[in-house]
Design an enzyme around this catalytic site. Structure first.
Site, PDB file in Angstrom:
ATOM      1  N   SER A 128       5.660  -1.059  -8.661  1.00  0.00           N
ATOM      2  CA  SER A 128       5.233  -1.419  -7.397  1.00  0.00           C
ATOM      3  C   SER A 128       5.813  -2.879  -7.090  1.00  0.00           C
ATOM      4  O   SER A 128       6.154  -3.846  -8.071  1.00  0.00           O
ATOM      5  CB  SER A 128       3.605  -1.477  -7.280  1.00  0.00           C
ATOM      6  OG  SER A 128       3.275  -0.357  -7.292  1.00  0.00           O
ATOM      7  N   GLU A 129       6.197  -3.089  -6.118  1.00  0.00           N
ATOM      8  CA  GLU A 129       6.616  -4.460  -5.489  1.00  0.00           C
ATOM      9  C   GLU A 129       6.026  -4.597  -4.103  1.00  0.00           C
ATOM     10  O   GLU A 129       5.604  -3.967  -3.551  1.00  0.00           O
ATOM     11  CB  GLU A 129       8.262  -4.103  -5.113  1.00  0.00           C
ATOM     12  CG  GLU A 129       9.029  -3.921  -6.383  1.00  0.00           C
ATOM     13  CD  GLU A 129      10.524  -3.899  -6.205  1.00  0.00           C
ATOM     14  OE1 GLU A 129      11.047  -4.231  -4.971  1.00  0.00           O
ATOM     15  OE2 GLU A 129      11.071  -3.408  -7.034  1.00  0.00           O
ATOM     16  N   ASP A 240       3.438  12.665 -12.819  1.00  0.00           N
ATOM     17  CA  ASP A 240       2.946  14.088 -13.005  1.00  0.00           C
ATOM     18  C   ASP A 240       2.204  14.475 -14.068  1.00  0.00           C
ATOM     19  O   ASP A 240       1.572  15.194 -14.194  1.00  0.00           O
ATOM     20  CB  ASP A 240       4.340  15.000 -13.251  1.00  0.00           C
ATOM     21  CG  ASP A 240       4.218  16.347 -12.636  1.00  0.00           C
ATOM     22  OD1 ASP A 240       3.814  16.428 -11.423  1.00  0.00           O
ATOM     23  OD2 ASP A 240       4.374  17.462 -13.010  1.00  0.00           O
ATOM     24  N   ARG A 243      -1.264  11.656 -13.619  1.00  0.00           N
ATOM     25  CA  ARG A 243      -2.039  11.450 -12.323  1.00  0.00           C
ATOM     26  C   ARG A 243      -3.209  12.323 -12.366  1.00  0.00           C
ATOM     27  O   ARG A 243      -4.386  11.749 -11.809  1.00  0.00           O
ATOM     28  CB  ARG A 243      -1.125  12.061 -10.998  1.00  0.00           C
ATOM     29  CG  ARG A 243      -1.572  11.859  -9.915  1.00  0.00           C
ATOM     30  CD  ARG A 243      -0.528  12.137  -8.703  1.00  0.00           C
ATOM     31  NE  ARG A 243       0.207  10.853  -8.118  1.00  0.00           N
ATOM     32  CZ  ARG A 243       1.201  10.861  -7.726  1.00  0.00           C
ATOM     33  NH1 ARG A 243       1.840  12.071  -7.410  1.00  0.00           N
ATOM     34  NH2 ARG A 243       1.825   9.872  -7.182  1.00  0.00           N
ATOM     35  N   ARG A 268     -38.933   7.227 -11.107  1.00  0.00           N
ATOM     36  CA  ARG A 268     -39.306   6.334 -10.082  1.00  0.00           C
ATOM     37  C   ARG A 268     -40.342   7.003  -9.472  1.00  0.00           C
ATOM     38  O   ARG A 268     -40.158   8.118  -9.007  1.00  0.00           O
ATOM     39  CB  ARG A 268     -38.109   5.932  -9.120  1.00  0.00           C
ATOM     40  CG  ARG A 268     -38.510   5.183  -7.956  1.00  0.00           C
ATOM     41  CD  ARG A 268     -38.655   3.735  -8.060  1.00  0.00           C
ATOM     42  NE  ARG A 268     -38.536   3.116  -6.882  1.00  0.00           N
ATOM     43  CZ  ARG A 268     -39.329   1.904  -6.593  1.00  0.00           C
ATOM     44  NH1 ARG A 268     -40.341   1.327  -7.497  1.00  0.00           N
ATOM     45  NH2 ARG A 268     -39.435   1.098  -5.527  1.00  0.00           N
ATOM     46  N   ILE A 338     -30.069   5.908  -4.058  1.00  0.00           N
ATOM     47  CA  ILE A 338     -31.053   6.691  -4.699  1.00  0.00           C
ATOM     48  C   ILE A 338     -31.671   5.270  -5.482  1.00  0.00           C
ATOM     49  O   ILE A 338     -33.025   5.286  -5.712  1.00  0.00           O
ATOM     50  CB  ILE A 338     -30.509   7.600  -5.591  1.00  0.00           C
ATOM     51  CG1 ILE A 338     -30.516   8.837  -4.932  1.00  0.00           C
ATOM     52  CG2 ILE A 338     -31.740   7.910  -6.560  1.00  0.00           C
ATOM     53  CD1 ILE A 338     -29.660  10.141  -5.532  1.00  0.00           C
ATOM     54  N   GLU A 364      -1.552   4.817  -8.405  1.00  0.00           N
ATOM     55  CA  GLU A 364      -0.655   5.964  -8.531  1.00  0.00           C
ATOM     56  C   GLU A 364      -0.892   6.944  -7.392  1.00  0.00           C
ATOM     57  O   GLU A 364      -1.011   8.094  -7.331  1.00  0.00           O
ATOM     58  CB  GLU A 364      -1.367   6.719  -9.907  1.00  0.00           C
ATOM     59  CG  GLU A 364      -1.159   5.714 -11.062  1.00  0.00           C
ATOM     60  CD  GLU A 364      -1.621   6.690 -12.198  1.00  0.00           C
ATOM     61  OE1 GLU A 364      -1.249   7.746 -12.499  1.00  0.00           O
ATOM     62  OE2 GLU A 364      -2.173   5.703 -13.213  1.00  0.00           O
TER      63      GLU A 364
HETATM   64  C1  LIG Z   1      -6.109  -2.004  -9.414  1.00  0.00           C
HETATM   65  C2  LIG Z   1      -4.678  -1.748  -9.208  1.00  0.00           C
HETATM   66  C3  LIG Z   1      -3.878  -1.535 -10.159  1.00  0.00           C
HETATM   67  C4  LIG Z   1      -2.514  -1.380  -9.953  1.00  0.00           C
HETATM   68  N1  LIG Z   1      -1.833  -0.912 -11.284  1.00  0.00           N
HETATM   69  C5  LIG Z   1      -0.468  -0.841 -10.985  1.00  0.00           C
HETATM   70  C6  LIG Z   1       0.564  -0.765 -12.118  1.00  0.00           C
HETATM   71  O1  LIG Z   1       0.079  -0.883 -13.184  1.00  0.00           O
HETATM   72  N2  LIG Z   1       1.704  -0.399 -11.961  1.00  0.00           N
HETATM   73  C7  LIG Z   1       2.410  -0.506 -10.621  1.00  0.00           C
HETATM   74  O2  LIG Z   1       3.556  -0.207 -10.689  1.00  0.00           O
HETATM   75  N3  LIG Z   1       1.434  -0.582  -9.625  1.00  0.00           N
HETATM   76  C8  LIG Z   1       0.170  -0.561  -9.564  1.00  0.00           C
HETATM   77  N4  LIG Z   1      -0.782  -0.809  -8.794  1.00  0.00           N
HETATM   78  C9  LIG Z   1      -0.069  -0.792  -7.449  1.00  0.00           C
HETATM   79  C10 LIG Z   1      -0.459   0.582  -6.595  1.00  0.00           C
HETATM   80  O3  LIG Z   1       0.476   1.671  -7.046  1.00  0.00           O
HETATM   81  C11 LIG Z   1      -0.044   0.366  -4.935  1.00  0.00           C
HETATM   82  O4  LIG Z   1      -1.247  -0.486  -4.658  1.00  0.00           O
HETATM   83  C12 LIG Z   1      -0.038   1.577  -4.312  1.00  0.00           C
HETATM   84  O5  LIG Z   1       1.145   2.334  -4.483  1.00  0.00           O
HETATM   85  C13 LIG Z   1      -0.143   1.275  -2.855  1.00  0.00           C
HETATM   86  O6  LIG Z   1       0.734   0.288  -2.391  1.00  0.00           O
HETATM   87  P1  LIG Z   1       0.628  -0.834  -1.500  1.00  0.00           P
HETATM   88  O7  LIG Z   1      -0.804  -1.673  -2.148  1.00  0.00           O
HETATM   89  O8  LIG Z   1       1.733  -1.707  -1.272  1.00  0.00           O
HETATM   90  O9  LIG Z   1      -0.042  -0.283  -0.159  1.00  0.00           O
HETATM   91  P2  LIG Z   1       0.674   0.363   1.096  1.00  0.00           P
HETATM   92  O10 LIG Z   1       1.962   0.819   0.482  1.00  0.00           O
HETATM   93  O11 LIG Z   1       1.105  -0.909   2.043  1.00  0.00           O
HETATM   94  O12 LIG Z   1      -0.274   1.310   1.595  1.00  0.00           O
HETATM   95  C14 LIG Z   1      -1.480   0.855   2.320  1.00  0.00           C
HETATM   96  C15 LIG Z   1      -1.971   2.290   2.887  1.00  0.00           C
HETATM   97  O13 LIG Z   1      -1.225   2.635   3.731  1.00  0.00           O
HETATM   98  C16 LIG Z   1      -1.579   4.152   3.703  1.00  0.00           C
HETATM   99  N5  LIG Z   1      -0.310   4.979   3.276  1.00  0.00           N
HETATM  100  C17 LIG Z   1       0.622   4.517   2.554  1.00  0.00           C
HETATM  101  N6  LIG Z   1       1.837   5.532   2.636  1.00  0.00           N
HETATM  102  C18 LIG Z   1       1.182   6.565   3.349  1.00  0.00           C
HETATM  103  C19 LIG Z   1       1.710   7.898   3.678  1.00  0.00           C
HETATM  104  N7  LIG Z   1       2.946   8.218   3.372  1.00  0.00           N
HETATM  105  N8  LIG Z   1       1.231   8.466   4.341  1.00  0.00           N
HETATM  106  C20 LIG Z   1      -0.046   8.253   4.918  1.00  0.00           C
HETATM  107  N9  LIG Z   1      -0.698   6.887   4.706  1.00  0.00           N
HETATM  108  C21 LIG Z   1      -0.098   6.184   3.878  1.00  0.00           C
HETATM  109  C22 LIG Z   1      -2.466   4.422   2.480  1.00  0.00           C
HETATM  110  O14 LIG Z   1      -3.916   4.382   3.189  1.00  0.00           O
HETATM  111  C23 LIG Z   1      -2.261   2.961   1.761  1.00  0.00           C
HETATM  112  O15 LIG Z   1      -3.555   2.995   0.817  1.00  0.00           O
HETATM  113  C24 LIG Z   1      -1.941  -1.106  -8.968  1.00  0.00           C
HETATM  114  C25 LIG Z   1      -2.814  -1.205  -7.587  1.00  0.00           C
HETATM  115  C26 LIG Z   1      -4.222  -1.732  -7.672  1.00  0.00           C
HETATM  116  C27 LIG Z   1      -4.931  -1.835  -6.509  1.00  0.00           C
END
Ligand SMILES: Cc1cc2nc3c(=O)[nH]c(=O)nc-3n(C[C@H](O)[C@H](O)[C@H](O)COP(=O)(O)OP(=O)(O)OC[C@H]3O[C@@H](n4cnc5c(N)ncnc54)[C@H](O)[C@@H]3O)c2cc1C
Length: 380
Positions: A128-129, A240, A243, A268, A338, A364
């Protein structure tokens, strides 16, 4: 005692039942741990899990290679999550962080696996970025060829184990083609010059999490996992496998919430009788039990399908993750209800489950993204 009748389902084999017994005994003796210092707790958990042999299924055994046992991974995550979310996290990241190496790594890269399986090295998965979370194919981080190797520049965020990992699997744009076809995967040791933790991120269920900065990080060509341009395929292949295990962790949280709720409703006394005798409470408990069993069926179906040799289980894994995480949120919410006031009391088990479950519906692949994945899979 939690319901363990699922262990007799035809998806599982005798070795899985024995594995579940072994895990249960280890968890009962070692969990929960203190979460006060999550970095120290995770390091300690990885070392202990490794020493006990529990990390063995997280990565390929190079001495006796065989496909990753997804059912064993799911049983481990379900059991660990039921006892302690941080223990599940420590286990899960050893698999996610090395999945690309297990599936596509060279012999040299696979030397890391002996260490991660023994708990002597910690791994992380850096996909992720800041600008491209769900939209992975749009990532900015670049890997430019230079002097026979690559120079990595950019940022990764939300990286679990960021700051405590010894190795990172990093995805970057090598540019063979636009979008998804121009990404590659690399193994990057944490002590590589130019790689630093730019920010530690705090979340509602704390675990080691960071934004990482890559400032001209030089890696040899041999650090590339697979071939140039295969990064997206590699990332999706790893997801795959892993997940459905996110669904398994959610199942563990939900099972714990159900058990706690049954115990609470039985002990309770309200209106001169156990809370359990109120029909509306029975309705909640019945819904919770139904959600738990349905989630378990989807999780172990997906894991079984992968273990039976299906090249991809995109639909099954997406269904397992979506259903198990979304329903676990509902189950835990009912558990809070509860428990009344105790349900929101800081430090109470159902309060911690309420915080633990939320992120599983985001990482994920967010729930909404899983729906898109499922819809694409069922389109004729
Ligand atoms: C606790 C935690 C641990 C993590 N660990 C890792 C890690 O180890 N490595 C790593 O690489 N990443 C990690 N992540 C990142 C995670 O995979 C991303 O947060 C996730 O992919 C969502 O990206 P974003 O936060 O940028 O949200 P965004 O991409 O901005 O998305 C925001 C929301 O938009 C909606 N949305 C997005 N795309 C679609 C679509 N195609 N259709 C409909 N709705 C959509 C969804 O509701 C989504 O939640 C972690 C995140 C968290 C919170």
């Amino acid at each position: 005692m939690p319901d363990r009748s699922f262990l007799d389902w035809p998806f599982l084999e005798q070795r899985h039942r024995e594995w579940a017994e072994r895990l249960e005994a280890w968890c009962a003796a070692n969990l929960p741990v203190d979460h006060g210092d999550v970095d120290a707790a995770c390091r300690d958990l990885v070392a202990k899990l490794g020493k006990a042999g529990i990390l063995e299924p997280t990565a390929l055994d190079t001495a006796a290679p065989s496909p990753l046992d997804v059912r064993a991974l799911c049983i481990a995550r379900e059991t660990l999550a039921r006892h302690d979310g941080l223990a599940d996290f420590a286990f899960a990241m050893q698999g996610l962080g090395t999945g690309a190496i297990s599936l596509f790594g060279s012999d040299e890269q696979r030397k890391w696996l002996r260490k991660t399986r023994k708990g002597e090295a910690i791994s992380a998965f850096a996909l992720s970025e800041p600008r491209s979370g769900s939209d992975v194919a749009n990532m900015d981080m670049s890997a430019t060829q230079d002097n026979g190797g690559y120079v990595l520049s950019g940022e990764k965020t939300w990286i679990s184990n960021g700051g405590i990992a010894d190795i990172y699997t990093v995805f970057a744009r090598t540019g063979e083609a636009p979008g998804a076809k121009g990404l590659s995967a690399f193994v990057v040791p944490a002590d590589t010059p130019g790689l630093r933790v730019a920010e530690r991120i705090e979340v509602i269920a704390p675990h080691p999490l960071a934004r990482l900065s890559f400032e001209e990080v030089r890696v040899p060509a041999s650090s590339m996992i697979g071939k140039p341009g295969e990064g997206f395929k590699i990332a999706m292949s790893v997801l795959d496998v892993f997940r459905s295990t996110v669904g398994a962790a959610a199942l563990g949280f939900a099972r714990r919430a159900l058990d706690e709720s049954i115990a609470r409703a039985s002990s309770r006394q309200l209106f001169g009788a156990p809370l359990f005798d109120l029909q509306m409470v029975q309705g909640h408990l019945a819904d919770m039990a139904l959600d738990v069993d349905a989630a378990a069926l989807l999780v172990y179906r997906a894991a079984w399908a992968k273990d039976m040799g299906a090249p991809r289980v995109t639909r099954e894994a997406a269904m397992a993750k979506l259903y198990a995480t979304d329903r676990a949120q509902e189950v835990i919410d009912k558990a809070v209800q509860i428990h009344g006031g105790d349900g929101v009391r800081r430090g109470h088990i159902v309060e911690s489950l309420y915080r633990e479950i939320r992120a599983l519906r985001i990482y994920e692949g967010a729930s909404d993204v899983q729906k898109v994945v499922i819809a694409r899979q069922i389109k004729k």
